[in-house]
Motif scaffolding. Structure first.
Motif, short mmCIF file in Angstrom:
data_model
loop_
_atom_site.label_atom_id
_atom_site.label_comp_id
_atom_site.label_asym_id
_atom_site.label_seq_id
_atom_site.Cartn_x
_atom_site.Cartn_y
_atom_site.Cartn_z
N TYR A 19 35.36 15.79 65.52
CA TYR A 19 35.66 15.54 64.37
C TYR A 19 37.30 15.99 64.08
CZ TYR A 19 30.90 15.11 62.99
OH TYR A 19 29.68 14.58 62.94
N HIS B 92 34.31 11.20 65.21
CA HIS B 92 32.96 11.10 65.23
C HIS B 92 32.29 12.48 65.80
CE1 HIS B 92 33.45 11.38 69.77
NE2 HIS B 92 34.49 10.93 69.63
N THR C 121 37.54 10.36 59.82
CA THR C 121 36.62 11.54 60.26
C THR C 121 36.41 11.98 61.59
OG1 THR C 121 34.62 10.16 59.80
CG2 THR C 121 35.55 11.61 57.97
N GLY D 148 35.94 8.89 54.42
CA GLY D 148 35.16 8.47 55.74
C GLY D 148 35.75 7.65 56.69
N TYR E 122 24.80 8.03 63.96
CA TYR E 122 25.77 7.90 62.69
C TYR E 122 26.48 6.71 62.55
CZ TYR E 122 28.90 8.05 66.93
OH TYR E 122 29.45 7.91 68.09
N GLU F 87 32.47 12.85 55.10
CA GLU F 87 32.07 11.50 55.59
C GLU F 87 31.29 10.89 54.25
OE1 GLU F 87 29.63 11.52 58.88
OE2 GLU F 87 30.57 13.24 59.89
N VAL G 295 25.95 16.01 57.98
CA VAL G 295 27.41 15.21 57.36
C VAL G 295 28.23 16.48 57.07
CG1 VAL G 295 26.29 13.51 56.17
CG2 VAL G 295 26.34 15.65 54.92
#
Length: 926
Positions: free
Chosen positions: A596, A592, A590, A587, A829, A607, A370
C-alpha cells in the motif's frame, strides 16, 4: 413571455408594432418632421389638454394610491379633500404635500463631518434641488434629508443623460406623413397587460428627451412625466457630481458615504406592499403593491415574471438579472426531465443488470479489508445495496446524458444571447452605451502626482505606470495562488480525516456504523467539508477585497470585474476541490494489498467502496448541493427577515406598538435592510456556482438539474420577495447584458466537457464494462454487448491476494474464520493484477492496459466530438433572431428614405420660393 394568468383570469399581452431604431441623428429626423408638420399647428399648451391614449405609469394606479395624478386631484377635490392634505400623510411628499420626495439622505447629528455636509448641501441647493430635513421619530440623533428635483432640473439633466421618454402620438401629425407612421425613431412603448391590466393600447414612441423639442413629448402632468425610478436616477446622477470640499477630486455622494458623513442614501418605495382590499376588485395601491401581488407572492410561483414591471420599478440591471434567472430556470426543464429519465431508466433496468446481480449473489467472494487492522474481511454481497444505487446513476444512458448536458450548456448560452438581444431591443438598450466612467477616488489619491491626457475627454487625469501595474498584478496573482493552496491544504486535511476515521468507525461499538464505516466516513467528511467551505468563504471575501484594492483598478467597473473574477475563482475552487479529489484521485493511487502507498509513510490512502467510487461522488454532490442551496436560501431571506423583525421589536419595546402606524415612508424604508454592498454579485455567484454543479459532474449525478430546477423556482420568488419587502429600494440603473458572468458561464461550459469525459472514463465503470463485453466476455468477437455479455464481469474485475503477504501493520486482527470455519488464505480486491503465484506476482494484466487505452481513447473522442457539436451549434444559431435583425435593418432603411424625402421636399420648397421672388438660379450640371 406570452399570456399570463393574473389572479385567476387570462390577460393577453398586447405587443404593439415595433418602430425603428436608428443610429442616425435624432435631431435631423425631428427637424424633418417639424418641416412637414408646420400646417398642423401643434402647440405645447394644446398638448396638455389633448386626451391621448398614452398615459404615464402613475396615472394607471388605483385612486387610493400613494402617487397621485391630476385626475386623482379632481376626484379628491370633488370629495372635499385636497391632494396636498392627503399627500402629507403618506410619507412620499414634503410637508406641503406638493413636492414629491425623490431621494433620501440619512446622517447623525453626532457625526463630526459637519463641515463637509454643509458644503455638500449648500451645493445641492445651488444645483436647483429642493431640500427638507426631519428627525427620526424613534431617535432624534438621526436626521433624514428629503430631496426633490423640480421640473427645470429634471428636464436639464434628463437631456444630458439621454433619458428615453414618450414621444408624441402620430395621430396628431398631418395625414401627409401618415405613411411614415411606423418609421419614426425608436420603437413604441411595450405595454404589458399581464402586469398592468389597466393599460390601454397606444401609439406612443420613445425618444431621448430634449427641452428644445419638448412639444413632441406627451406631458399630461409635469410632476408625473418622469416616473419615480427615473427621478431618483437623475437625482443620484446630480449627487455624484456635487463637491463637498474645494478641490477637483472632492466630489460625489459615494465618498461621503464611505467616510461616514452620511449613513445611508436611497430612493423611497412607493408605499406599502400590502392592501386591505383585493387587487382584483380595487386595483393596485401602487407599483410596489402590484409587484408583490403578481411577482413576489408565493401564490404566483408557477406564473411568468412581469419583467416589464420589474424593469420599470427597479431598472434594467435588476430586470436583466431576473430575465436571465427566468431563462436559466426555463432551460432547466428539459435538462431535469432527461436527468430524471436517466435515473428512472436505472430504476427500471435494475432487476436486469447483470453486474448488480453478480455482486448481490457473490456470497463466496471475500473482499480484503479496506483499512489497516480494525477493518474486517467482508463478503462482496454485503455491498449489494451500494451496487444497485450505483446502477441508478451509472447505466447505459449516462454517456448520452453527458453529451446532452454539454450540448445543453451551449444551447442555453446561445439562445440567451438571442433572448438578451430581444430584451435589449424592447427596453431601448440596443444603442445604449455607458457614459465615460469616473475615476475611483482611491486611484486618484494614489496617482494624483502623475497625469496624462485622456484620449476621449481631452482632459488631464491620474496615470498609473505600466511597471507599477504589472508589479501589483503579480502580487495579486501570488495572493490568489496562495489562497488556492490554502484550499488544497483544507482538502488535504479532509483526506487525512478520511483515512484516520475509517479505521475508527471500523472499530466502533455500534454494529450499524461498524458495518458501514466507509459510508459513515464519507458522510461526516462531506459535512465537515461543507463547514470548512462556509468558513473559508468569509476569509475569501476579505482576501479578495484586499487583493482587488491592491491592484488599484482605475474605474468602478474594472474594480467590480476584478473582484468578481477573484471571488468566483475562490468560491469555485473551495466548493469543488473535494469533489475533484473524490472523482479523480480517490482510490487511484492506493497501491495493492501488501504494498500500500501511505501518507507520510503512516496512513494508508483511502480505497473506493467495493461497489466502486461513483457512490462516494454521488453522496458528495447530493449533500453539498442540498446543504449549499438550503443555506443560501436561509441567508438570503431568513437573515433580512430576522433583522427587520428585531428592529420592529426594539421599536415596540421602546416606544409602544402604536408608534408603528405613524411612521412615514422614509423611516419605514430606513429600517429595512440595504441591498448588498456588491449589488447583484451574491445573486449571480450563487446561480453560477449552481450552474457549475449542474454541468461539471452531471455524469455522476443526473438528478443535479432537477434539484437546481426546484431550487430556482423557489429562488425566483425568494429574490422577488426580498427585493419588494425586505430591502430598501435599490437605485434603478441601466445595463445591456450580464457583464463578466457570461464569460464565466462559457468557461464552465468548456470545463464541463472535460470533466464529464474523465468522470465517465475514469470514475465510472462504463469503459471497463465495455472492454469486457467486446474483448473478454462471452460475446467477445461477436460485435454485440448486451446484459448476457456481462456474465462473469465481477469476477474478471477482481484480483486475488494471498493473506500471508500482508504487511505487519496492515494485517487484520480477524483471520476470516467466521466465513468458512477455517482461516482464509486468499481475499479479493478491485484491480487488474496477476495472482500471487504468477511469474510477476501482482503485476498488471493485459486487461488493465486494454482498459487504460480504451479510457484514453474515449476521453479524446468524447471531447473532440462534443466540442465539434458545440461549435457547430454556436455557428448555426445566430446571435440575433432573424425577424429582429430584418426589422432593425428595415428601420434604418426607412429612416434614410424618410430623411431623403424630407430633404427633397425642403429643396423643392426653396426652389419654388426663389422662383416666386424672381431670383436668378445658377445653371446646374445634369
Amino acid at each position: 413571455e406570452g399570456g399570463v394568468d393574473l389572479q385567476g383570469y387570462q390577460l393577453d399581452m398586447q405587443i404593439l408594432p415595433d418602430g425603428p431604431k436608428s443610429d442616425v441623428d435624432f435631431s435631423e429626423i425631428l427637424n424633418a418632421i417639424q418641416e412637414m408638420a408646420k400646417d398642423v399647428n401643434i402647440l405645447f399648451d394644446e398638448l396638455e389638454a389633448v386626451s391621448s391614449p398614452c398615459k404615464d405609469d402613475d396615472s394607471l394606479l388605483h385612486p387610493g394610491n400613494l402617487t397621485s395624478t391630476s385626475d386623482d386631484a379632481s376626484r379628491l377635490e370633488a370629495g372635499g379633500e385636497t391632494v396636498p392634505e392627503r399627500n402629507k400623510l403618506n410619507g412620499l411628499y414634503f410637508r406641503d404635500g406638493k413636492c414629491r420626495i425623490d431621494y433620501i439622505l440619512v446622517y447623525r447629528k453626532s457625526n463630526p463631518q459637519i463641515e463637509k455636509r454643509e458644503v455638500f448641501e449648500r451645493n445641492i441647493r445651488a444645483e436647483g434641488l429642493q431640500m427638507e430635513k426631519e428627525s427620526s421619530l424613534i431617535n432624534s440623533d438621526i436626521i433624514f434629508v428629503k430631496l426633490h428635483a423640480p421640473w427645470e432640473v429634471l428636464g436639464r439633466y434628463a437631456e444630458q443623460m439621454n433619458v428615453e421618454m414618450y414621444f408624441i402620438p402620430l395621430s396628431l401629425i398631418d395625414k401627409q406623413i401618415s405613411r411614415f407612421r411606423r418609421w419614426l425613431p425608436k420603437k413604441p412603448m411595450r405595454l404589458d397587460k399581464e402586469t398592468l391590466p389597466d393599460l390601454e393600447e397606444n401609439d406612443c414612441y420613445t425618444a431621448p428627451f430634449s427641452q428644445q423639442r419638448i412639444h413632441h413629448f406627451i406631458i399630461h402632468n409635469k410632476e408625473t412625466f418622469f416616473n419615480n425610478a427615473t427621478r431618483s436616477r437623475i437625482v443620484h446622477h446630480i449627487l455624484q457630481r456635487i463637491k463637498y470640499e474645494e478641490g477637483k477630486n472632492k466630489i460625489g455622494l459615494n465618498r461621503l458615504l464611505t467616510n461616514g458623513s452620511y449613513e445611508a442614501a436611497f430612493p423611497l418605495h412607493e408605499g406599502s406592499y400590502r392592501s386591505k382590499n383585493s387587487i382584483r376588485t380595487h386595483g393596485a395601491e401602487n407599483h410596489r403593491h402590484l409587484l408583490y401581488e403578481c411577482w413576489a407572492s408565493w401564490g404566483v410561483w408557477y406564473k411568468y415574471q412581469p419583467l416589464d414591471l420589474v424593469r420599470r420599478y427597479f431598472g434594467e440591471k435588476i430586470g436583466l438579472y431576473f430575465a436571465w434567472l427566468g431563462w436559466y430556470t426555463g432551460m432547466l426543464f428539459p435538462a431535469a426531465f432527461i436527468g430524471l429519465f436517466v435515473f428512472l431508466y436505472g430504476v427500471t433496468t435494475l432487476d436486469h443488470c447483470q453486474v448488480s446481480k453478480e455482486v448481490c449473489q457473490a456470497t463466496d467472494i471475500i473482499m480484503c479489508p479496506v483499512c489497516d487492522k480494525y477493518c474486517p474481511f467482508m463478503r462482496l454481497s454485503d455491498s449489494c445495496v451500494y451496487a444497485k444505487v450505483t446502477h441508478l446513476f451509472d447505466n447505459g444512458a449516462t454517456v448520452f446524458f453527458a453529451v446532452f448536458m454539454a450540448v445543453w450548456a451551449t444551447v442555453f448560452l446561445e439562445f440567451w444571447k438571442r433572448r438578451r438581444a430581444v430584451i435589449a431591443y424592447d427596453w431601448d438598450l440596443i444603442d445604449w452605451e455607458e457614459e465615460e466612467e469616473e475615476i475611483r477616488p482611491q486611484f486618484e489619491a494614489k496617482y494624483s502626482k502623475k497625469e496624462r491626457m485622456n484620449p476621449i475627454s481631452g482632459k488631464p487625469e491620474p496615470y498609473q505606470a505600466f511597471t507599477d501595474k504589472c508589479s501589483r498584478l503579480i502580487v495579486s496573482a501570488s495572493g490568489i495562488f496562495f489562497m488556492i493552496c490554502v484550499v488544497i491544504a483544507a482538502v488535504f486535511g479532509i483526506v487525512i480525516y478520511r483515512v484516520v476515521t475509517v479505521s475508527t468507525f471500523a472499530a466502533f461499538k455500534w454494529a450499524l456504523i461498524r458495518n458501514n464505516s466507509q459510508v459513515a466516513t464519507t458522510g461526516t467528511a462531506v459535512c465537515i467539508n461543507f463547514c470548512i467551505i462556509m468558513l473559508l468563504n468569509v476569509l475569501y471575501e476579505k482576501v479578495a477585497l484586499l487583493l482587488t484594492n491592491l491592484e488599484q483598478p482605475r474605474t468602478e467597473s474594472e474594480w467590480e470585474n476584478s473582484f468578481t473574477l477573484k471571488m468566483f475563482l475562490f468560491q469555485f475552487v473551495n466548493l469543488n476541490s473535494s469533489t475533484f479529489y473524490i472523482a479523480f484521485f480517490l482510490g487511484r493511487f492506493t497501491g495493492h494489498p501488501g504494498a500500500y502507498l501511505r501518507l507520510i509513510n503512516r496512513w494508508r490512502l483511502e480505497e473506493c467502496h467495493p461497489s466502486g467510487c461513483l457512490i462516494d461522488l454521488c453522496m458528495q454532490m447530493g449533500i453539498i448541493m442540498v446543504l449549499k442551496q438550503t443555506w443560501n436560501n436561509f441567508m438570503e431571506l431568513g437573515y433580512p427577515l430576522i433583522q427587520n423583525w428585531w428592529t420592529r421589536r426594539k421599536v415596540r419595546q421602546e416606544h409602544g406598538p402604536e408608534r408603528k402606524i405613524s411612521f412615514p415612508q422614509w423611516e419605514k424604508d430606513y429600517n429595512l435592510q440595504p441591498m448588498n454592498a456588491y449589488g447583484l454579485f451574491d445573486e449571480y455567484l450563487e446561480m453560477i456556482l449552481q450552474f457549475g454543479f449542474t454541468t461539471i459532474f452531471v455524469a455522476a449525478f443526473p438528478l443535479a438539474p432537477l434539484l437546481a430546477l426546484l431550487n430556482n423556482i423557489i429562488e425566483i420568488r425568494l429574490d422577488a420577495y426580498k427585493f419588494v419587502t425586505q430591502w430598501r429600494r435599490p437605485l434603478a440603473s441601466r445595463a445591456k447584458d450580464i457583464g463578466i458572468w457570461y464569460g464565466i458561464l462559457e468557461g464552465i461550459g468548456i470545463l464541463s466537457v472535460i470533466t464529464n469525459a474523465f468522470v465517465i472514463a475514469i470514475t465510472s465503470d462504463f469503459i471497463p464494462r465495455l472492454v469486457y463485453a467486446y474483448k473478454y466476455g462471452p460475446c467477445a468477437g461477436q460485435g454485440e454487448a448486451g446484459q448476457k455479455c456481462m456474465v462473469g464481469y465481477v469476477n474478471a474485475s477482481l484480483s486475488v491476494f494471498r493473506i500471508s503477504d500482508f504487511e505487519n501493520r496492515s494485517e487484520p486482527e480477524s483471520d476470516g474464520s467466521e466465513f468458512s470455519g477455517t482461516p482464509l488464505k486468499y481475499c479479493r480486491y478491485r484491480d487488474y493484477r496477476d495472482p500471487p503465484h504468477s511469474l510477476v506476482p501482482y503485476g498488471y494484466t493485459l486487461q488493465f492496459w486494454h482498459v487504460l487505452a480504451a479510457r484514453l481513447a474515449f476521453i479524446i473522442v468524447f471531447e473532440h466530438l462534443v466540442f465539434c457539436i458545440k461549435h457547430l451549434i454556436s455557428y448555426l444559431i445566430p446571435d440575433l433572431p432573424k425577424d429582429l435583425r430584418d426589422r432593425m435593418r428595415r428601420e434604418k432603411y426607412l429612416i434614410q428614405e424618410m430623411m431623403y424625402e424630407a430633404e427633397l421636399e425642403r429643396l423643392q420648397k426653396e426652389r419654388k420660393e426663389r422662383k416666386k421672388n424672381g431670383k436668378a438660379h445658377h445653371n446646374e450640371w445634369p
